[in-house]
Design a protein around this motif. Sequence first.
Motif, PDB file in Angstrom:
ATOM      1  N   SER A   1       0.768  -1.244   0.094  1.00 59.11           N
ATOM      2  CA  SER A   1       0.013  -0.066   0.035  1.00 59.11           C
ATOM      3  C   SER A   1       0.874   1.207  -0.215  1.00 59.11           C
ATOM      4  O   SER A   1       0.422   2.221  -0.763  1.00 59.11           O
TER       5      SER A   1
ATOM      6  N   ALA B   1       2.217   1.775  -3.425  1.00 59.45           N
ATOM      7  CA  ALA B   1       1.037   2.302  -4.418  1.00 59.45           C
ATOM      8  C   ALA B   1       0.812   3.936  -3.904  1.00 59.45           C
ATOM      9  O   ALA B   1       0.714   4.682  -4.994  1.00 59.45           O
ATOM     10  N   VAL B   2       1.084   4.272  -2.730  1.00 60.62           N
ATOM     11  CA  VAL B   2       0.975   5.874  -2.463  1.00 60.62           C
ATOM     12  C   VAL B   2       2.270   6.713  -3.203  1.00 60.62           C
ATOM     13  O   VAL B   2       1.764   7.511  -4.058  1.00 60.62           O
TER      14      VAL B   2
ATOM     15  N   LEU C   1       1.096   6.580  -6.938  1.00 60.50           N
ATOM     16  CA  LEU C   1       0.028   7.519  -7.331  1.00 60.50           C
ATOM     17  C   LEU C   1       0.427   8.779  -7.221  1.00 60.50           C
ATOM     18  O   LEU C   1      -0.436   9.692  -7.714  1.00 60.50           O
TER      19      LEU C   1
ATOM     20  N   LEU D   1      -3.645  12.025   2.651  1.00 60.98           N
ATOM     21  CA  LEU D   1      -3.789  11.350   1.224  1.00 60.98           C
ATOM     22  C   LEU D   1      -5.424  11.706   0.849  1.00 60.98           C
ATOM     23  O   LEU D   1      -5.711  11.975  -0.363  1.00 60.98           O
TER      24      LEU D   1
ATOM     25  N   LEU E   1      -6.543   8.556  -5.759  1.00 61.90           N
ATOM     26  CA  LEU E   1      -6.077   8.876  -4.313  1.00 61.90           C
ATOM     27  C   LEU E   1      -6.947   8.524  -3.282  1.00 61.90           C
ATOM     28  O   LEU E   1      -6.626   8.158  -2.239  1.00 61.90           O
TER      29      LEU E   1
ATOM     30  N   ASN F   1      -6.616   4.959  -2.883  1.00 56.11           N
ATOM     31  CA  ASN F   1      -5.635   4.659  -2.408  1.00 56.11           C
ATOM     32  C   ASN F   1      -5.644   4.902  -0.853  1.00 56.11           C
ATOM     33  O   ASN F   1      -5.184   3.891   0.175  1.00 56.11           O
TER      34      ASN F   1
ATOM     35  N   TRP G   1      -7.417   2.173   0.820  1.00 53.81           N
ATOM     36  CA  TRP G   1      -6.521   0.934   0.822  1.00 53.81           C
ATOM     37  C   TRP G   1      -5.545   1.061   1.897  1.00 53.81           C
ATOM     38  O   TRP G   1      -5.211   0.122   2.903  1.00 53.81           O
TER      39      TRP G   1
END
Length: 407
Positions: free
Chosen positions: A218, A221-222, A225, A290, A382, A385, A388
């Motif tokens: 995760s 992924a941040v 993105l 986020l 976002l 995300n 997530w």
Amino acid sequence: MEQWKKNLIVLWFGQFLVMAGMTMVIPFLSLYLQFDLGLTDKHEIGIWAGVIFAGNFVTSFIFQPIWGKLADRYGRKMMLLRSGFGMAIVMALMGFATNPWHLLLLRMLNGTISGFNPASVALISATTPKNRMGFAMGTIQSGGIAGTILGPFMGGLLADTIGFRPIFYLTGALLFAASLLALFVVKEPFDRVKAAARIQASVIEGFRRLSRIPELTSLFAVTFLIQFAMMSPMTLMPLYVQELHGTTANLAFFAGFVGSVTGLSNLIASPLLGRLSDRVGAERVLGVALIGAALAFIPQAFAGTVWQLLLARFVLGIFLGGLIPAVNALIRKYTPDGMESRAYSFNSSTLGLGNMVGPITGGALSGWIGIQGLFIVSAVMLLVNAAWVWQSLLRKRPINIKGRAGE
């Protein structure tokens, strides 16, 4: 002064010079190809400029995990010095290029031997007290951001005063000086005997092992993105500014201002939000940042004036200032012992992937949804995300990730 603070100060300047050196060529790259390397066709110059600029990121994406593995085996400082001195030499050689192929190959070589930034972050994470980790990560992040912001400005200024080729020599000399300073000042308590005793997994096996940790996937992924969302509308931003501005007067100034205002607020917010994460927890700062970043993209799609766009992007930069430091602090927290450098290198690769995929995807989608649609897409991605991250990081988990080191 405590050693971790000395490390932080020296590596802040190192991060600044590396990122400034990477971005300093942006204002004059096409001019360098035209006036010094002999290209005349504008279309050809545009193609070469794009390929040469991207070449650095392509090879960096491929080789970062390899250097991360070696850093866990031989020490972060060694990898940091390898990258610093290597890039200093390659950067200086770019000033001797006589055709575009020379410049492309040198940029690709530069990406191959790069790794100063992830090695710096890994070294800071290993030497900083846990209760100051957020502050240190925010501070080291601000060095890279400052270099990214000021690099193009310095490149344009120097191009007008000393010419194109001397800029490469000067940048190489500054990188060499920063690496020399790191050699004598930076210290890392690295136990090579203990590191050698560990079973060293291959790059692919290391990625598989780290990808089994849901918290790390995760976080990767941040990082991807963030870069994807920032870079996908970037090539279209001057046209959007022109549309909002309604005139050609001061157009270049406003386009540059819109491009840099996010970095300015990021530079200010990173150390402050990093310090906040030391008090309230990096997970909470990451979750709020986020959601805030996602919401900050929405008003950019509905801006009616350049000043509204500027305000929205300034707010975006504040929330972005809480993302990267929190991600770096949490990577250290959830990575098994002995694999820290590898985790940071994989994270750096995902950042490079965002830099490559973002502009390509943005350009492809813009024909259907426009730049306004890209802002909305970024906001939605976002927010997904953030959900997530909430699922993998903010909910109570019964298993201690450090206990998985032997998996």
